[in-house]
Design a protein around this motif. Structure first.
Motif, mmCIF file in Angstrom:
data_model
loop_
_atom_site.group_PDB
_atom_site.id
_atom_site.type_symbol
_atom_site.label_atom_id
_atom_site.label_comp_id
_atom_site.label_asym_id
_atom_site.label_seq_id
_atom_site.Cartn_x
_atom_site.Cartn_y
_atom_site.Cartn_z
ATOM 1 N N VAL A 18 0.856 -1.021 0.153
ATOM 2 C CA VAL A 18 0.097 -0.138 -0.005
ATOM 3 C C VAL A 18 0.711 1.252 -0.055
ATOM 4 O O VAL A 18 0.553 2.081 -0.820
ATOM 5 C CB VAL A 18 -1.122 0.042 1.418
ATOM 6 N N THR A 19 1.779 1.133 0.907
ATOM 7 C CA THR A 19 2.840 2.415 1.078
ATOM 8 C C THR A 19 3.457 2.829 -0.359
ATOM 9 O O THR A 19 3.549 3.813 -0.974
ATOM 10 C CB THR A 19 3.967 2.018 2.137
ATOM 11 N N SER A 20 3.866 1.567 -0.937
ATOM 12 C CA SER A 20 4.712 1.746 -2.319
ATOM 13 C C SER A 20 3.812 2.351 -3.244
ATOM 14 O O SER A 20 4.264 3.306 -4.136
ATOM 15 C CB SER A 20 5.307 0.320 -2.722
ATOM 16 N N LYS A 21 2.456 1.805 -3.456
ATOM 17 C CA LYS A 21 1.692 2.070 -4.410
ATOM 18 C C LYS A 21 0.932 3.682 -4.137
ATOM 19 O O LYS A 21 0.734 4.570 -5.192
ATOM 20 C CB LYS A 21 0.373 0.974 -4.431
ATOM 21 N N VAL A 22 1.069 4.129 -2.947
ATOM 22 C CA VAL A 22 0.568 5.321 -2.587
ATOM 23 C C VAL A 22 1.598 6.172 -3.068
ATOM 24 O O VAL A 22 1.462 7.466 -3.783
ATOM 25 C CB VAL A 22 0.215 5.713 -1.044
ATOM 26 N N TRP A 23 2.835 5.927 -2.652
ATOM 27 C CA TRP A 23 4.178 6.890 -3.436
ATOM 28 C C TRP A 23 4.248 6.767 -4.990
ATOM 29 O O TRP A 23 4.498 7.639 -5.676
ATOM 30 C CB TRP A 23 5.452 6.277 -2.759
ATOM 31 N N ASP A 24 3.923 5.793 -5.410
ATOM 32 C CA ASP A 24 3.756 5.506 -6.884
ATOM 33 C C ASP A 24 2.689 6.582 -7.582
ATOM 34 O O ASP A 24 2.987 7.282 -8.415
ATOM 35 C CB ASP A 24 3.298 4.161 -7.543
ATOM 36 N N HIS A 25 1.459 6.824 -6.537
ATOM 37 C CA HIS A 25 0.547 7.727 -7.395
ATOM 38 C C HIS A 25 0.951 9.232 -7.021
ATOM 39 O O HIS A 25 0.925 9.784 -7.770
ATOM 40 C CB HIS A 25 -0.741 7.326 -6.258
ATOM 41 N N ILE A 26 1.717 9.391 -5.868
ATOM 42 C CA ILE A 26 2.159 10.601 -5.454
ATOM 43 C C ILE A 26 3.262 11.180 -6.707
ATOM 44 O O ILE A 26 3.157 12.199 -7.120
ATOM 45 C CB ILE A 26 2.834 10.722 -4.282
ATOM 46 N N LYS A 27 3.986 10.267 -7.098
ATOM 47 C CA LYS A 27 5.099 10.538 -8.144
ATOM 48 C C LYS A 27 4.574 10.795 -9.366
ATOM 49 O O LYS A 27 5.032 11.696 -10.211
ATOM 50 C CB LYS A 27 6.304 9.412 -7.872
ATOM 51 N N ALA A 28 3.677 9.719 -9.832
ATOM 52 C CA ALA A 28 3.136 9.826 -11.195
ATOM 53 C C ALA A 28 2.253 11.149 -11.326
ATOM 54 O O ALA A 28 2.281 11.581 -12.400
ATOM 55 C CB ALA A 28 2.352 8.447 -11.297
ATOM 56 N N ASN A 29 1.552 11.516 -10.416
ATOM 57 C CA ASN A 29 0.779 12.621 -10.438
ATOM 58 C C ASN A 29 1.622 13.956 -9.909
ATOM 59 O O ASN A 29 0.843 15.191 -9.874
ATOM 60 C CB ASN A 29 -0.525 12.494 -9.597
ATOM 61 N N ASP A 30 2.771 13.938 -9.512
ATOM 62 C CA ASP A 30 3.719 15.271 -9.003
ATOM 63 C C ASP A 30 2.857 15.903 -8.013
ATOM 64 O O ASP A 30 2.549 17.082 -8.102
ATOM 65 C CB ASP A 30 3.787 16.327 -10.666
ATOM 66 N N LEU A 31 2.681 15.221 -6.833
ATOM 67 C CA LEU A 31 1.981 15.697 -5.608
ATOM 68 C C LEU A 31 2.839 16.131 -4.661
ATOM 69 O O LEU A 31 2.173 16.738 -3.758
ATOM 70 C CB LEU A 31 0.842 14.684 -5.483
ATOM 71 N N GLN A 32 4.148 15.904 -4.825
ATOM 72 C CA GLN A 32 5.030 16.657 -3.898
ATOM 73 C C GLN A 32 5.289 18.162 -3.946
ATOM 74 O O GLN A 32 5.084 18.685 -5.062
ATOM 75 C CB GLN A 32 6.526 16.001 -3.748
ATOM 76 N N ASP A 33 5.165 18.755 -2.893
ATOM 77 C CA ASP A 33 5.371 20.260 -3.103
ATOM 78 C C ASP A 33 6.593 20.511 -3.648
ATOM 79 O O ASP A 33 7.661 20.055 -3.431
ATOM 80 C CB ASP A 33 5.261 20.807 -1.710
ATOM 81 N N SER A 34 6.723 21.712 -4.448
ATOM 82 C CA SER A 34 7.888 21.912 -5.289
ATOM 83 C C SER A 34 9.044 22.441 -4.328
ATOM 84 O O SER A 34 10.111 22.134 -4.542
ATOM 85 C CB SER A 34 7.728 22.737 -6.411
ATOM 86 N N LYS A 35 8.619 23.245 -3.411
ATOM 87 C CA LYS A 35 9.456 23.960 -2.446
ATOM 88 C C LYS A 35 9.996 23.147 -1.323
ATOM 89 O O LYS A 35 11.015 22.835 -0.693
ATOM 90 C CB LYS A 35 8.924 25.297 -2.024
ATOM 91 N N ASP A 36 8.899 22.436 -0.776
ATOM 92 C CA ASP A 36 9.272 21.403 0.570
ATOM 93 C C ASP A 36 8.798 19.818 -0.029
ATOM 94 O O ASP A 36 7.493 19.809 0.065
ATOM 95 C CB ASP A 36 8.342 22.076 1.700
ATOM 96 N N ARG A 37 9.740 19.134 -0.422
ATOM 97 C CA ARG A 37 9.178 17.835 -1.068
ATOM 98 C C ARG A 37 8.554 16.953 0.297
ATOM 99 O O ARG A 37 8.216 15.855 -0.262
ATOM 100 C CB ARG A 37 10.633 16.940 -1.525
ATOM 101 N N ARG A 38 8.932 17.261 1.441
ATOM 102 C CA ARG A 38 8.131 16.414 2.470
ATOM 103 C C ARG A 38 6.532 16.762 2.631
ATOM 104 O O ARG A 38 6.202 16.105 3.272
ATOM 105 C CB ARG A 38 8.870 16.908 3.828
ATOM 106 N N MET A 39 6.179 17.853 1.822
ATOM 107 C CA MET A 39 4.907 18.005 1.749
ATOM 108 C C MET A 39 3.961 17.424 0.555
ATOM 109 O O MET A 39 4.576 17.480 -0.175
ATOM 110 C CB MET A 39 4.654 19.769 1.974
ATOM 111 N N ILE A 40 2.990 17.080 0.832
ATOM 112 C CA ILE A 40 2.180 16.365 -0.256
ATOM 113 C C ILE A 40 0.901 17.234 -0.586
ATOM 114 O O ILE A 40 0.079 17.602 0.519
ATOM 115 C CB ILE A 40 1.679 14.856 0.148
ATOM 116 N N ASN A 41 0.659 17.528 -1.801
ATOM 117 C CA ASN A 41 -0.556 18.241 -2.099
ATOM 118 C C ASN A 41 -1.436 17.162 -2.772
ATOM 119 O O ASN A 41 -1.408 17.002 -3.849
ATOM 120 C CB ASN A 41 -0.336 19.407 -3.409
#
Length: 83
Positions: free
Chosen positions: A32-55
């Protein structure tokens, strides 16, 4: 230790909202964790200034809420959708 069945390797059931993001369950917490991160990366959901934050987008927002969230708090929010 690799042969022991720990919590990360035990299949869990997923809510429909989480299945919408990661696919049909049951699956392990690690998957689940791996697939959530796949979704985050595929849709560019990490904040551009602070990569620890998810939009979150609409799909992920149904699981973790619509507000920006730290990657550390996101894990807790996702776990509420597993049983």
């Amino acid at each position: 230790m690799a042969g022991k069945n720990n919590a990360l390797q035990k299949p869990v059931n997923l809510t429909p909202e989480l299945e919408n993001v990661v696919g049909k369950g049951p699956m392990t917490r690690a998957q689940v964790t791996s697939k959530v991160w796949d979704h985050i990366k595929a849709n560019d959901l990490q904040d551009s200034k602070d990569r620890r934050m998810i939009n979150p987008d609409d799909k992920l927002g149904a699981v973790i809420g619509k507000e920006q969230i730290s990657m550390f708090k996101m894990t807790g929010a996702v776990s509420k959708h597993m049983s």
